[in-house]
Write a protein that holds these residues in place. Structure first.
Motif, PDB file in Angstrom:
ATOM      1  N   ASP A  27       2.270   0.130  -6.975  1.00 27.24           N
ATOM      2  CA  ASP A  27       2.810  -1.029  -6.249  1.00 27.24           C
ATOM      3  C   ASP A  27       3.693  -0.610  -5.073  1.00 27.24           C
ATOM      4  O   ASP A  27       4.721  -1.231  -4.790  1.00 27.24           O
ATOM      5  N   THR A  29       5.344  -0.280  -1.719  1.00 23.70           N
ATOM      6  CA  THR A  29       5.562  -1.316  -0.699  1.00 23.70           C
ATOM      7  C   THR A  29       6.599  -0.838   0.306  1.00 23.70           C
ATOM      8  O   THR A  29       7.583  -0.216  -0.068  1.00 23.70           O
ATOM      9  N   ARG A  30       6.335  -1.121   1.574  1.00 26.60           N
ATOM     10  CA  ARG A  30       7.326  -0.832   2.616  1.00 26.60           C
ATOM     11  C   ARG A  30       7.367  -1.999   3.603  1.00 26.60           C
ATOM     12  O   ARG A  30       6.350  -2.377   4.177  1.00 26.60           O
ATOM     13  N   ARG A  31       8.553  -2.546   3.781  1.00 27.93           N
ATOM     14  CA  ARG A  31       8.729  -3.633   4.756  1.00 27.93           C
ATOM     15  C   ARG A  31       9.515  -3.130   5.946  1.00 27.93           C
ATOM     16  O   ARG A  31      10.393  -2.283   5.808  1.00 27.93           O
ATOM     17  N   GLN A  40       2.123  -3.321  -1.951  1.00 28.03           N
ATOM     18  CA  GLN A  40       1.752  -3.106  -3.357  1.00 28.03           C
ATOM     19  C   GLN A  40       0.521  -2.219  -3.518  1.00 28.03           C
ATOM     20  O   GLN A  40      -0.456  -2.589  -4.155  1.00 28.03           O
ATOM     21  N   THR A  75      10.285   0.391   0.062  1.00 23.46           N
ATOM     22  CA  THR A  75      11.082  -0.802  -0.207  1.00 23.46           C
ATOM     23  C   THR A  75      10.978  -1.135  -1.691  1.00 23.46           C
ATOM     24  O   THR A  75      11.933  -1.590  -2.314  1.00 23.46           O
ATOM     25  N   ALA A  76       9.788  -0.911  -2.255  1.00 26.36           N
ATOM     26  CA  ALA A  76       9.565  -1.146  -3.687  1.00 26.36           C
ATOM     27  C   ALA A  76       8.411  -0.269  -4.140  1.00 26.36           C
ATOM     28  O   ALA A  76       7.651   0.243  -3.317  1.00 26.36           O
ATOM     29  N   GLY A  77       8.287  -0.104  -5.439  1.00 26.42           N
ATOM     30  CA  GLY A  77       7.196   0.689  -5.994  1.00 26.42           C
ATOM     31  C   GLY A  77       7.571   2.149  -6.150  1.00 26.42           C
ATOM     32  O   GLY A  77       8.669   2.563  -5.762  1.00 26.42           O
ATOM     33  N   ARG A  78       6.648   2.927  -6.725  1.00 26.97           N
ATOM     34  CA  ARG A  78       6.952   4.319  -7.054  1.00 26.97           C
ATOM     35  C   ARG A  78       5.839   5.254  -6.597  1.00 26.97           C
ATOM     36  O   ARG A  78       4.695   4.839  -6.411  1.00 26.97           O
TER      37      ARG A  78
END
Ligand SMILES: Nc1ncnc2c1ncn2[C@@H]1O[C@H](COP(=O)(O)OP(=O)(O)O)[C@@H](O)[C@H]1O
Ligand SMILES: [Mg+2]
Length: 325
Positions: A27, A29-31, A40, A75-78
């Motif tokens: 997932d 994610t980069r904003r 994701q 931003t999120a995820g691994r």
């Protein structure tokens, strides 16, 4: 390449198992402000694979690669490298990756060999023999005493790859390695990548050029507007939907008969008059038998394949229509 500079050259994460998953994003994610550059993304690469990371300009390839190299934070995820979490142990994991991202930052006033010495000194523990081996590997021995200023773009790119290889990395990540190269340079780069995979390296490389990817990789991951739209072996991507291409004399009459069968409703004639049809029990043999019995002996009958180019554009288009910008 600067990502190597802080790290040790020790490989202290243990031996590699066969079929080990070398890279896994979960997932990811980069904003950038309101824009989602990578959305994701779930990607998995096994040891020994050469995976093409394909997508149009702006799709999110470089952003993904920069996160994998620890150059920017998700931003999120691994991200897991060699089964370990990148965020927790970057100093152990990053030295096992060799990278070529954008134009390599080489010292133009130094010779090719002195460039490798300089980078080797930064990494630490790089012997003269290692430099010899890497120079030979990228085919630059004959020019190693010349200043990099005099190199062609293709030679600079190969020297950049030599720097990436100094640490003898397990995983190579190349961002648009064919970019800016002339056709001969592209062939050289492709052959070099082939040899490296044969020697047991794993390669992830990005490209916006489908033909480039198609010729070299075992698998393609297609990204568009930050989202993964396909992740398949080349053969799977081009395999048809169980249809057959049939050449026969009375194609129109055969088509009419086939369309009356429960399995044949989707049959049609293509623009060249060939019959494109499913087959009874998904078998070419059954289709052939049916046509013989009906008095339409086929001249040829082959499974339909799809052109990868068409597959690529239909993936990109259907994805864009689902609401990206
Ligand atoms: N530093 C940045 N700041 C703002 N937006 C960025 C930045 N880097 C990339 N982007 C945006 O993220 C998206 C993906 O870019 P990128 O990863 O470079 O795509 P690709 O490498 O596939 O061409 C694009 O819309 C791009 O404009
Ligand atoms: Mg890019």
């Amino acid at each position: 390449m600067s990502n190597h500079s802080i790290a040790t050259t020790m490989k202290n994460t243990g031996p590699i198992q066969e079929n080990e998953i070398v890279l896994r994003t979960s997932d990811l994610t980069r904003r950038y402000g309101d824009r989602v550059a990578v959305n994701q993304l779930n990607l998995e690469i096994q040891r020994g694979e050469i995976v093409g990371f394909l997508g149009p300009n702006g799709a999110g390839k470089t952003t993904t690669i920069r996160m994998i190299l620890g150059l920017i934070k998700p931003t999120a995820g691994r991200i897991a490298l060699f089964g370990r979490d990148l965020a927790s142990e970057p100093a152990h994991l990053l030295p096992r990756i060799g990278a070529l991202v954008e134009m390599p930052a080489l010292y133009l006033h130094l010779t090719g060999r002195d460039n490798l010495r300089a980078f080797g000194a930064v990494f630490g523990g790089v012997s003269q023999q290692r430099i010899d081996a890497v120079m030979a590997r990228v085919g630059l021995q004959a020019r190693q005493k010349d200043r990099v200023r005099t190199y062609s773009l293709g030679m600079k790119q190969r020297l950049g790859l030599a720097v990436a290889l100094l640490n003898n990395p397990d995983l190579l990540i190349l961002d648009e390695p064919a970019n800016g190269l002339d056709p001969a340079g592209i062939v050289e780069m492709r052959e070099l990548m082939h040899r490296l995979v044969n020697e047991g390296k794993t390669i992830l490389f990005s490209s916006h050029l489908l033909a480039e990817v198609q010729q070299i990789c075992t698998r393609v991951a297609v990204i568009n507007a930050g989202k993964l739209v396909a992740d398949k072996k080349i053969e799977e991507l081009t395999r048809g939907q169980g249809e057959y291409v049939v050449q026969l004399e009375q194609a129109r009459a055969a088509l009419a008969l086939i369309q009356q069968q429960s399995w044949g409703k989707k049959a049609y004639l293509d623009t060249t008059g060939k019959l494109i049809t499913p087959s009874p029990q998904d078998s070419g043999r059954e289709l052939s038998a049916f046509l013989f019995q009906a008095g339409f002996p086929p001249e040829s009958l082959t499974p339909a394949t799809q052109n990868l180019e068409q597959v690529f554009f239909s993936l990109i288009n259907s994805n864009s229509q689902k609401g990206a910008e």
